[in-house]
Design an enzyme around this catalytic site. Structure first.
Site, mmCIF file in Angstrom:
data_model
loop_
_atom_site.group_PDB
_atom_site.id
_atom_site.type_symbol
_atom_site.label_atom_id
_atom_site.label_comp_id
_atom_site.label_asym_id
_atom_site.label_seq_id
_atom_site.Cartn_x
_atom_site.Cartn_y
_atom_site.Cartn_z
ATOM 1 C CD GLU A 172 -1.838 2.234 1.903
ATOM 2 O OE1 GLU A 172 -1.514 3.258 1.245
ATOM 3 O OE2 GLU A 172 -1.965 2.215 3.125
ATOM 4 C CB CYS B 85 -1.658 6.567 2.697
ATOM 5 S SG CYS B 85 -2.759 5.429 3.568
#
Length: 480
Positions: free
Chosen positions: A254, A288
């Site tokens: 990720e 993020c």
């Protein structure tokens, strides 16, 4: 002064390298403690312990037994809730309210959700015809992949580490965790919880250090690692993938994001501002999934800009918004603040460093910042900043909004704000990201797939999708 030691084979150790480094509290620049740096010897020891655990009592536990241990770990985090809150605050500098109401509870919840998932996931079976008419039965079983290297980021240390460790352990793997050098606290503390919960030694290991030529590099290169999971920046992910190619180890990444919000003129302004206020400024923008690009239909543009400006200016440094993680990261964010001005941005609010009281003056603070007026070629529109900032840009048509939102190398998340349900479904399907929220942000169901497209990642985590990475699916064919 706190000593952050490695946790290998169920025990804390300073290792053999003799190297260490200091951990600084981001909010005031004070010394938190000394972190022992691991190298090749510590990674070797952790791999040996993790592989031995696979052949020992851990490898013989039933799914129900592992599930019970996962719940015991969750209970252990809750029992030592205050210790985890303090450790995470020392590591990240973020407000206590965020730790208490979001990040630490989610760390415990990760173990609970995967304790359930692993007991309830189904596998396939097929009745297969054969020429003799008697048939065959094909069925699948899941087996743990082995030893998993877990490389963690610094922005939500416990939450994002347990998001990987919990499913890995629930599936029967053992893990070697390399926390960020910026945030050693909660990964270390979790070792104590693992012991208290009765998790066999060697199942959960922690080696502190840096990346290349340190613990992280040796971990990703070690032939005894069966798979690597990583959350962090895209450039580091690329280096890890190159290392994982030796031995054809699986990876789950990720990575970075340059996420857009699309606000249509019919959106509920209050709902939109509440969500954007969080998605742009939560964790000082170090998320993020955070929003750095805001596209607003022209009719609502001025109201949205004014409303988000008010949200930014209501944040109080040290109370409702924390600092950046380090002096180095602050310099990076401030460099983008300068680039925006150099490129001709209108600074709606912020753009610098706030004046802090003396006891916090050495912390890594920046102002929440909003820009308008930049072209789509500007650096702050295209490059991930990872700070409490966004650029707001008008659009005129739905097609334009979709095209601009997709014009990025990243593809992690987006948020769409509209009261037109048909439009919401239509636009969501066209945005090239892993997760889309409609009239919300960061609303997570831990059973759903999570991950990014393009440069934002490889693979999916969450629920059964995590099990796809942390297990090997095997087929057994029985001739009847």
């Amino acid at each position: 002064m706190t000593q952050f030691q490695h946790f290998i084979d169920g025990a804390f150790t300073v290792g053999t390298s003799g190297k260490s480094f200091t951990k600084i509290r981001p909010s005031d620049g004070s010394l938190v403690g000394t972190v022992h740096e691991g190298g090749r010897a510590e990674i070797d020891a952790a791999v040996q312990a993790a592989r031995a655990a696979q052949k020992g009592p851990w490898g013989k536990l039933t799914v129900d037994d592992r599930s019970d241990l996962m719940r015991a770990v969750a209970d252990g985090i809750t029992k030592r809730f205050a210790d985890f809150v303090e450790a995470e605050m020392a590591d990240t500098g973020q407000p206590k309210s965020m730790m208490e109401h979001a990040f630490i509870p989610r760390g415990a919840a990760n173990f609970k959700i995967f304790a359930d998932v692993v007991k309830n996931v189904a596998t396939e079976s097929f009745q297969t015809p054969t020429p003799d008419g008697r048939g065959a039965l094909n069925y699948s079983i899941r087996k743990p992949k082995g030893v998993i290297g877990v490389i963690c980021p610094w922005n939500a240390p416990l939450l994002l580490m347990t998001w990987k460790v919990a499913p890995a352990l629930a599936c029967g793997n053992s893990v070697i965790v390399k926390p960020s050098e910026e945030t050693p606290g909660t990964a270390t503390l979790l070792g104590e919880v693992m012991n208290d919960a009765g998790v066999p030694k060697g199942v959960y290991n922690v080696v502190h250090g840096f990346g290349s030529d340190s613990a992280g590099g040796y971990l990703t290169q070690h032939p005894g690692i069966d798979a690597i999971t990583f959350t962090g920046e895209t450039r580091t992910g690329t280096a890890i993938m190159q290392a994982a190619a030796h031995g054809l180890r699986d990876v789950s990444f990720e990575l970075g994001g340059k996420n857009s919000a699309i606000v249509f003129a019919d959106a509920d302004l209050d709902v939109t501002l509440e969500a954007l206020g969080r998605s742009v400024f939560l964790n000082c923008g170090q998320v993020c999934l955070g929003t750095e690009r805001v596209l607003v239909e022209r009719a609502l543009f001025d109201k949205l800009v004014a409303g988000l400006k008010a949200k930014a200016e209501s944040l109080k440094a040290g109370a409702s918004i924390g600092p950046l993680i380090s002096a180095e990261h602050r310099e990076k964010v401030l460099s983008y603040y300068a680039k925006a001005v150099a490129d001709g941005a209108t600074v709606v609010t912020g753009g610098g460093v706030p004046t802090m009281p003396e006891e916090l003056a050495s912390g890594h603070w920046v102002q929440p910042t909003i820009w308008t007026g930049l072209p789509d070629s500007a650096s702050v529109w295209n490059e991930e900043i990872f700070g409490p900032c966004c650029h707001i840009r008008p659009f005129d048509t739905e097609d334009e909004a979709i095209a601009v939102a997709n014009a990025t190398d990243y593809g992690l998340s987006t948020s769409i704000f509209t009261t037109d349900l048909s439009r919401a479904h239509r636009v969501a399907a066209e945005i090239d990201v892993g997760i889309t929220w409609v009239n919300s942000w960061f609303l997570r169901d831990l059973r759903t797939p999570f991950g990014g497209t393009k440069h934002s990642g490889i693979g999916r985590e969450g629920g059964v999708h995590s099990l796809e990475f942390y297990t090997e699916l095997r087929n057994i064919c029985v001739k009847l």
